[in-house]
Design an enzyme around this catalytic site. Sequence first.
Site, PDB file in Angstrom:
ATOM      1  N   SER A 145      97.362  55.558  60.089  1.00 54.23           N
ATOM      2  CA  SER A 145      96.620  55.901  61.297  1.00 54.23           C
ATOM      3  C   SER A 145      97.580  55.841  62.480  1.00 54.23           C
ATOM      4  O   SER A 145      98.678  55.282  62.386  1.00 54.23           O
ATOM      5  CB  SER A 145      95.492  54.883  61.498  1.00 54.23           C
ATOM      6  OG  SER A 145      94.920  54.971  62.784  1.00 54.23           O
ATOM      7  N   TYR A 158      91.397  46.799  61.977  1.00 53.63           N
ATOM      8  CA  TYR A 158      91.775  48.153  61.566  1.00 53.63           C
ATOM      9  C   TYR A 158      93.260  48.395  61.840  1.00 53.63           C
ATOM     10  O   TYR A 158      93.997  48.871  60.973  1.00 53.63           O
ATOM     11  CB  TYR A 158      90.925  49.172  62.313  1.00 53.63           C
ATOM     12  CG  TYR A 158      91.202  50.610  61.939  1.00 53.63           C
ATOM     13  CD1 TYR A 158      90.624  51.173  60.814  1.00 53.63           C
ATOM     14  CD2 TYR A 158      92.041  51.405  62.720  1.00 53.63           C
ATOM     15  CE1 TYR A 158      90.884  52.492  60.459  1.00 53.63           C
ATOM     16  CE2 TYR A 158      92.308  52.723  62.375  1.00 53.63           C
ATOM     17  CZ  TYR A 158      91.721  53.267  61.247  1.00 53.63           C
ATOM     18  OH  TYR A 158      91.975  54.566  60.896  1.00 53.63           O
TER      19      TYR A 158
END
Length: 255
Positions: A145, A158
């Site tokens: 990401s 995350y």
Amino acid sequence: MNPFDLTGKVAIVTGGNGGLGLGIARGLAEAGAKLAIVARNSEKTESAARDLAEATGVEVLALTADVSQPEPVALAVAAVIERFGRIDILFNNAGTTIRKPPHLLSLDEWHTVMDVNLTSAFLMSKEVYPSLKAAGGGKVVNIGSMASIFGASYAPAYAASKGGIVQLTKSCALAWASDNIQVNAILPGWFVTDMTDRARVEVAGLNERVLARVPAGRWAEPRDIAGTAVWLSSAASDFVTGASVPVDGGYSSIM
């Protein structure tokens, strides 16, 4: 010979029933690979598998499993081998997030995100490794990401999990290079998915900030990841390993 041709190859895509995972699965199928889609929602997974098979003409296996746990991972991998006889490509795409600042995040919430995003990639890679080695080599691609690069005040678990994906990628790449297994990561930017649809609601101003920073002036669509997915799955990337490739429209290149 077309170095991007995946005919005869067998690929597993975790979380492949929607969003980025489905975009990856579609790209692999269009390049000729047989597919196993592994996800937790059985109805959604079976529907995605049917649609892909009808659209591309390749064989697609739908499997229901929680890939953050060892036993379901082992059963899923065994089912793929039983159906197709081999495994050549693994995409660790399963992911989740909980949007809270660190001081409000519980330990259970931390573990939930880390297990789905990072532990699953470790478990799947470890379980698939013997099959990749037996096939004479293969490809593992982990989905990171922009949070692998940048912090996220509203999503610390995350961000930590996706930073871990980059280091897991490098470690597996070094460990398995002599087995002709290439391990790389894709770092997607801001794509239109169910997860980011929720983010645009929950994080004030996110949509405007993304549009202002991305040089292309748009959010990416799942199809935008397919080309990089096929490249990292194919013979075209046989001397690429341990790399993390941004697919972000230039987002991470701006100071």
